[in-house]
Design a protein around this motif. Structure first.
Motif, PDB file in Angstrom:
ATOM      1  N   SER A 179       0.879  -1.164   0.000  1.00  0.00           N
ATOM      2  CA  SER A 179       0.000   0.000   0.000  1.00  0.00           C
ATOM      3  C   SER A 179       0.918   1.215   0.000  1.00  0.00           C
ATOM      4  O   SER A 179       1.835   1.299   0.816  1.00  0.00           O
ATOM      5  CB  SER A 179      -0.877  -0.018   1.255  1.00  0.00           C
ATOM      6  OG  SER A 179      -1.682   1.138   1.271  1.00  0.00           O
ATOM      7  N   HIS A 180       0.711   2.121  -0.938  1.00  0.00           N
ATOM      8  CA  HIS A 180       1.627   3.250  -1.062  1.00  0.00           C
ATOM      9  C   HIS A 180       0.883   4.474  -1.584  1.00  0.00           C
ATOM     10  O   HIS A 180      -0.300   4.376  -1.944  1.00  0.00           O
ATOM     11  CB  HIS A 180       2.813   2.888  -1.959  1.00  0.00           C
ATOM     12  CG  HIS A 180       2.410   2.504  -3.351  1.00  0.00           C
ATOM     13  ND1 HIS A 180       1.836   1.297  -3.661  1.00  0.00           N
ATOM     14  CD2 HIS A 180       2.484   3.180  -4.510  1.00  0.00           C
ATOM     15  CE1 HIS A 180       1.591   1.246  -4.943  1.00  0.00           C
ATOM     16  NE2 HIS A 180       1.964   2.383  -5.502  1.00  0.00           N
ATOM     17  N   ALA A 181       1.560   5.606  -1.619  1.00  0.00           N
ATOM     18  CA  ALA A 181       0.933   6.864  -2.056  1.00  0.00           C
ATOM     19  C   ALA A 181       1.938   7.683  -2.842  1.00  0.00           C
ATOM     20  O   ALA A 181       3.129   7.653  -2.562  1.00  0.00           O
ATOM     21  CB  ALA A 181       0.454   7.655  -0.837  1.00  0.00           C
ATOM     22  N   HIS A 182       1.434   8.384  -3.857  1.00  0.00           N
ATOM     23  CA  HIS A 182       2.252   9.306  -4.651  1.00  0.00           C
ATOM     24  C   HIS A 182       1.299  10.143  -5.486  1.00  0.00           C
ATOM     25  O   HIS A 182       0.104   9.829  -5.571  1.00  0.00           O
ATOM     26  CB  HIS A 182       3.256   8.545  -5.536  1.00  0.00           C
ATOM     27  CG  HIS A 182       2.631   7.451  -6.355  1.00  0.00           C
ATOM     28  ND1 HIS A 182       1.769   7.698  -7.394  1.00  0.00           N
ATOM     29  CD2 HIS A 182       2.718   6.116  -6.257  1.00  0.00           C
ATOM     30  CE1 HIS A 182       1.382   6.553  -7.909  1.00  0.00           C
ATOM     31  NE2 HIS A 182       1.930   5.568  -7.230  1.00  0.00           N
ATOM     32  N   PRO A 183       1.793  11.191  -6.138  1.00  0.00           N
ATOM     33  CA  PRO A 183       0.918  11.989  -7.007  1.00  0.00           C
ATOM     34  C   PRO A 183       0.362  11.157  -8.178  1.00  0.00           C
ATOM     35  O   PRO A 183       0.770  10.021  -8.407  1.00  0.00           O
ATOM     36  CB  PRO A 183       1.836  13.116  -7.485  1.00  0.00           C
ATOM     37  CG  PRO A 183       2.861  13.238  -6.403  1.00  0.00           C
ATOM     38  CD  PRO A 183       3.113  11.826  -5.953  1.00  0.00           C
TER      39      PRO A 183
ATOM     40  N   HIS B 228      -3.764   6.540  -0.643  1.00  0.00           N
ATOM     41  CA  HIS B 228      -3.120   5.237  -0.506  1.00  0.00           C
ATOM     42  C   HIS B 228      -3.776   4.265  -1.463  1.00  0.00           C
ATOM     43  O   HIS B 228      -4.990   4.274  -1.642  1.00  0.00           O
ATOM     44  CB  HIS B 228      -3.208   4.735   0.931  1.00  0.00           C
ATOM     45  CG  HIS B 228      -2.050   5.204   1.743  1.00  0.00           C
ATOM     46  ND1 HIS B 228      -0.926   4.428   1.951  1.00  0.00           N
ATOM     47  CD2 HIS B 228      -1.811   6.379   2.336  1.00  0.00           C
ATOM     48  CE1 HIS B 228      -0.060   5.118   2.667  1.00  0.00           C
ATOM     49  NE2 HIS B 228      -0.563   6.316   2.912  1.00  0.00           N
ATOM     50  N   HIS B 229      -2.951   3.457  -2.100  1.00  0.00           N
ATOM     51  CA  HIS B 229      -3.487   2.478  -3.036  1.00  0.00           C
ATOM     52  C   HIS B 229      -2.599   1.244  -3.063  1.00  0.00           C
ATOM     53  O   HIS B 229      -1.447   1.270  -2.629  1.00  0.00           O
ATOM     54  CB  HIS B 229      -3.645   3.092  -4.431  1.00  0.00           C
ATOM     55  CG  HIS B 229      -2.400   3.655  -5.001  1.00  0.00           C
ATOM     56  ND1 HIS B 229      -1.903   4.875  -4.648  1.00  0.00           N
ATOM     57  CD2 HIS B 229      -1.544   3.139  -5.902  1.00  0.00           C
ATOM     58  CE1 HIS B 229      -0.789   5.114  -5.325  1.00  0.00           C
ATOM     59  NE2 HIS B 229      -0.540   4.072  -6.088  1.00  0.00           N
ATOM     60  N   GLN B 230      -3.199   0.169  -3.582  1.00  0.00           N
ATOM     61  CA  GLN B 230      -2.533  -1.127  -3.589  1.00  0.00           C
ATOM     62  C   GLN B 230      -3.105  -1.937  -4.746  1.00  0.00           C
ATOM     63  O   GLN B 230      -4.295  -1.838  -5.041  1.00  0.00           O
ATOM     64  CB  GLN B 230      -2.811  -1.828  -2.250  1.00  0.00           C
ATOM     65  CG  GLN B 230      -2.004  -3.061  -1.984  1.00  0.00           C
ATOM     66  CD  GLN B 230      -2.140  -3.499  -0.528  1.00  0.00           C
ATOM     67  OE1 GLN B 230      -3.031  -3.039   0.192  1.00  0.00           O
ATOM     68  NE2 GLN B 230      -1.270  -4.382  -0.090  1.00  0.00           N
ATOM     69  N   HIS B 231      -2.262  -2.720  -5.402  1.00  0.00           N
ATOM     70  CA  HIS B 231      -2.690  -3.496  -6.572  1.00  0.00           C
ATOM     71  C   HIS B 231      -2.607  -4.996  -6.245  1.00  0.00           C
ATOM     72  O   HIS B 231      -1.645  -5.437  -5.605  1.00  0.00           O
ATOM     73  CB  HIS B 231      -1.804  -3.159  -7.771  1.00  0.00           C
ATOM     74  CG  HIS B 231      -1.680  -1.682  -8.011  1.00  0.00           C
ATOM     75  ND1 HIS B 231      -2.744  -0.905  -8.407  1.00  0.00           N
ATOM     76  CD2 HIS B 231      -0.636  -0.844  -7.847  1.00  0.00           C
ATOM     77  CE1 HIS B 231      -2.345   0.350  -8.516  1.00  0.00           C
ATOM     78  NE2 HIS B 231      -1.064   0.419  -8.177  1.00  0.00           N
ATOM     79  N   PHE B 232      -3.598  -5.734  -6.723  1.00  0.00           N
ATOM     80  CA  PHE B 232      -3.701  -7.156  -6.381  1.00  0.00           C
ATOM     81  C   PHE B 232      -3.833  -7.992  -7.646  1.00  0.00           C
ATOM     82  O   PHE B 232      -4.604  -7.642  -8.549  1.00  0.00           O
ATOM     83  CB  PHE B 232      -4.953  -7.415  -5.526  1.00  0.00           C
ATOM     84  CG  PHE B 232      -4.936  -6.701  -4.206  1.00  0.00           C
ATOM     85  CD1 PHE B 232      -5.277  -5.360  -4.115  1.00  0.00           C
ATOM     86  CD2 PHE B 232      -4.581  -7.370  -3.051  1.00  0.00           C
ATOM     87  CE1 PHE B 232      -5.256  -4.694  -2.900  1.00  0.00           C
ATOM     88  CE2 PHE B 232      -4.565  -6.730  -1.822  1.00  0.00           C
ATOM     89  CZ  PHE B 232      -4.899  -5.385  -1.746  1.00  0.00           C
TER      90      PHE B 232
HETATM   91 FE   LIG Z   1       1.266   3.572  -7.125  1.00  0.00          FE
END
Ligand SMILES: [Fe+2]
Length: 102
Positions: A17-21, A57-61
């Motif tokens: 889970s991470h965050a960025h522009p 915050h987002h995360q890919h599965f």
């Molecule tokens: Fe990302």
């Protein structure tokens, strides 16, 4: 804007889970879902995933048994913003896929 990399998501794995522009992913292969700001978005080959501005915050599965591959589209302003932003940290450099059950 640049297409800066191809992500390869291993079968039955997830990103941090991470965050960025703002950024986009374009699914080249496979299917999965992303959680962005607490909401789940399903995607499959041919879909684009929009990570909106706002440091969500987002995360890919990738819950499937095969690999998923996505093109990463990034805006150049992302790195300008990050350089101006005191205290900003990103974990992109440390991103490591883990198994879904970890
Ligand atoms: Fe990302």
């Amino acid at each position: 804007m640049a297409i800066s990399s191809i992500f390869v998501e291993l079968p039955r794995s997830k990103s941090h889970s991470h965050a960025h522009p703002e950024a986009y992913l374009y699914a080249l292969q496979g299917s999965g879902y992303s959680e962005i700001g607490g909401k789940r978005y399903e995607w499959e080959r041919g879909d684009a995933v929009h990570v909106p501005p706002g440091m969500m915050h987002h995360q890919h599965f990738n819950p499937a048994d095969g690999e998923a591959k996505e093109l990463r589209f990034e805006f150049g302003i992302r790195y300008w913003m990050v350089e101006q932003w005191r205290g900003y940290t990103t974990i992109d450099r440390h991103m490591k896929a883990t198994q879904l059950d970890e």
